[in-house]
Design a protein around this motif. Sequence first.
Motif, mmCIF file in Angstrom:
data_model
loop_
_atom_site.group_PDB
_atom_site.id
_atom_site.type_symbol
_atom_site.label_atom_id
_atom_site.label_comp_id
_atom_site.label_asym_id
_atom_site.label_seq_id
_atom_site.Cartn_x
_atom_site.Cartn_y
_atom_site.Cartn_z
ATOM 1 N N PRO A 191 0.962 -1.268 0.047
ATOM 2 C CA PRO A 191 0.178 0.137 0.094
ATOM 3 C C PRO A 191 0.832 1.478 0.155
ATOM 4 C CG PRO A 191 0.118 -1.102 2.061
ATOM 5 C CD PRO A 191 0.675 -2.000 1.359
ATOM 6 N N LEU A 192 0.196 2.415 -0.332
ATOM 7 C CA LEU A 192 0.824 3.807 -0.533
ATOM 8 C C LEU A 192 -0.134 4.791 0.285
ATOM 9 C CD1 LEU A 192 1.708 3.902 -4.402
ATOM 10 C CD2 LEU A 192 3.426 3.679 -2.523
ATOM 11 N N ASP A 193 0.624 5.494 1.003
ATOM 12 C CA ASP A 193 -0.183 6.598 1.470
ATOM 13 C C ASP A 193 -0.748 7.671 0.308
ATOM 14 O OD1 ASP A 193 0.756 5.793 3.973
ATOM 15 O OD2 ASP A 193 1.997 7.521 4.367
ATOM 16 N N LYS A 194 -1.756 8.362 0.586
ATOM 17 C CA LYS A 194 -2.688 8.962 -0.126
ATOM 18 C C LYS A 194 -1.950 9.807 -1.381
ATOM 19 C CE LYS A 194 -6.482 12.174 -0.186
ATOM 20 N NZ LYS A 194 -7.430 13.191 0.523
ATOM 21 N N GLN A 195 -1.118 10.701 -0.489
ATOM 22 C CA GLN A 195 -0.155 11.745 -1.449
ATOM 23 C C GLN A 195 0.505 10.918 -2.593
ATOM 24 O OE1 GLN A 195 2.390 14.111 0.521
ATOM 25 N NE2 GLN A 195 3.279 14.881 -1.335
ATOM 26 N N MET A 196 0.947 9.589 -2.281
ATOM 27 C CA MET A 196 1.783 8.943 -3.425
ATOM 28 C C MET A 196 0.600 8.169 -4.430
ATOM 29 S SD MET A 196 4.921 7.495 -1.154
ATOM 30 C CE MET A 196 6.147 8.478 -0.517
ATOM 31 N N ARG A 197 -0.488 7.881 -3.638
ATOM 32 C CA ARG A 197 -1.575 7.162 -4.787
ATOM 33 C C ARG A 197 -2.088 8.145 -5.844
ATOM 34 N NH1 ARG A 197 -3.767 5.482 0.193
ATOM 35 N NH2 ARG A 197 -5.609 6.836 0.078
ATOM 36 N N GLN A 198 -1.803 9.568 -5.407
ATOM 37 C CA GLN A 198 -2.481 10.461 -6.557
ATOM 38 C C GLN A 198 -1.531 10.765 -7.367
ATOM 39 O OE1 GLN A 198 -3.409 13.500 -3.551
ATOM 40 N NE2 GLN A 198 -5.390 12.911 -3.190
ATOM 41 N N MET A 199 -0.405 10.393 -7.467
ATOM 42 C CA MET A 199 0.435 10.609 -8.734
ATOM 43 C C MET A 199 -0.162 10.164 -10.001
ATOM 44 S SD MET A 199 4.249 9.797 -7.250
ATOM 45 C CE MET A 199 5.056 10.453 -6.023
ATOM 46 N N PRO A 200 -0.043 11.052 -11.027
ATOM 47 C CA PRO A 200 -0.490 10.529 -12.188
ATOM 48 C C PRO A 200 0.091 9.112 -12.977
ATOM 49 C CG PRO A 200 0.061 12.745 -12.403
ATOM 50 C CD PRO A 200 0.805 12.316 -11.215
ATOM 51 N N ILE A 201 1.388 9.146 -12.496
ATOM 52 C CA ILE A 201 1.745 7.576 -12.589
ATOM 53 C C ILE A 201 2.650 7.076 -11.622
ATOM 54 C CG2 ILE A 201 3.681 6.413 -13.936
ATOM 55 C CD1 ILE A 201 3.595 8.165 -16.139
#
Length: 464
Positions: free
Chosen positions: A198-208
């Motif tokens: 899993p990733l935290d929210k900020q990293m999940r929001q990256m375009p890639i």
Amino acid sequence: MVRIHAVGDDALGDLDAVGLVAALRDGSVSREELIDAAIARAEAVNPALNGLAYRAFDSARAAAPHGGFLSGVPTFVKDNADVAGMPTMEGTDAWTPRPAATDGDWARTYLGTGLVPLGKTQLSEFGFSASAEHPRLGAVRNPWNTDYTAGASSSGSGAFVAAGVVPIAHANDGGGSIRIPAACNGLVGLKPSRGRLPLDKQMRQMPIRIVANGVLTRSVRDTAAFYREAELLWRNPKLPPIGDVTAPGRQRLNIAVCTESIVRQAGPEVREIAEKTAALLEGLGHRVTQIGNPAPVSFKEDFLLYWALLSYALVRGGKRTFGPSFDRTRLDNLTLGLEDHAARNLRKLPLTMARLARTRRATARVTGRYDVVLTPTLADVTPRIGHLDPTADYHQIIDRLVDWVAFTPLQNVTGEPAISLPLGRSESGLPVGMMFGAPLGQDRRLLELAYEIEEAAPFRSIQD
């Protein structure tokens, strides 16, 4: 050359995490003894290594035991992941710290394995550089020789695991930041397949989603044990499971070897170790073939612009993300230079993003014929502190950075797994890593191969 390590005759000894679990279970050590020993080790080496971002020693001592296979084993979390009660400062001092209210998605899984966090470790500012040399927070130094960098961005974690402070620590990788400190510090570093953890929210929001969480360890079995336990807590059904990997695989593999980066040929010392590694693999019965670099010609500039876009978003949205105390004048020249590069090239982003999205299909035309691709982890040996000085001119920093970190970014874009193993030494006596990449989802294959290589060419420890 003076090495800095804390390995000694205390509760931790020279055991890896799996060894500590066995010692806890047979009663030869206690949880309290392990935590106290790790704290003492951190305090002993940090003045020389500068790996600590935040101390949580008292809360580690007071924490109630947590279930999980790794229960009671001390660790650190990289300071770009949220842990309840600890600030997340991203390797900078550009705003006023404030503690996180809750664990992030990553910390819930990581600490759910039973690991006990002693605090946070330093990284380069926002993870943009491959060397953590902050002008005010100071440089994180390599325990094998403190004149040299510990690599980055997961530098503090790499330095502390190599120095024996803890057997396992959190790292994450958006351009090589698990594999680079693994190579610099003589560790095992697996960047898993995209979506494996899993990733935290900020990293999940990256375009890639170029970032992947993971760990740094001193043994293959510790890395394998962590992934087994994490998979019991959080599983992506779109990927084949890793399961319990405890030994080498039996299948003989078709392995490609590439010593040509997206910028240039690897340096002579690194290239020689790659050739010796290829010979070792042939001796083990694997089929080895030399290939050229599979990355598209546009990859270097495309990845750099995407990297710059991340800086642009962080700097321009700083007050919204980090609060009103955010002060861009406290950011280093690399961060600000990347932001400027993105601002001047925004018109190129649509084509850049389209090309990056197609990268895995493009590289598969070359790598698809092979089970594993072997490259050096880094294009040259570990540099001295100052080589990637973030107060230098941006163009100097970025040219040197791209030149050195020329192999690792490819798997961040394709999402494929890659592992760095400590398979050589430079003339200066520092570790040199070799990297093994595999198709998406084949993390287990890399762990099985890593076990085989570790048995055939045991990794050297810092106290030897």
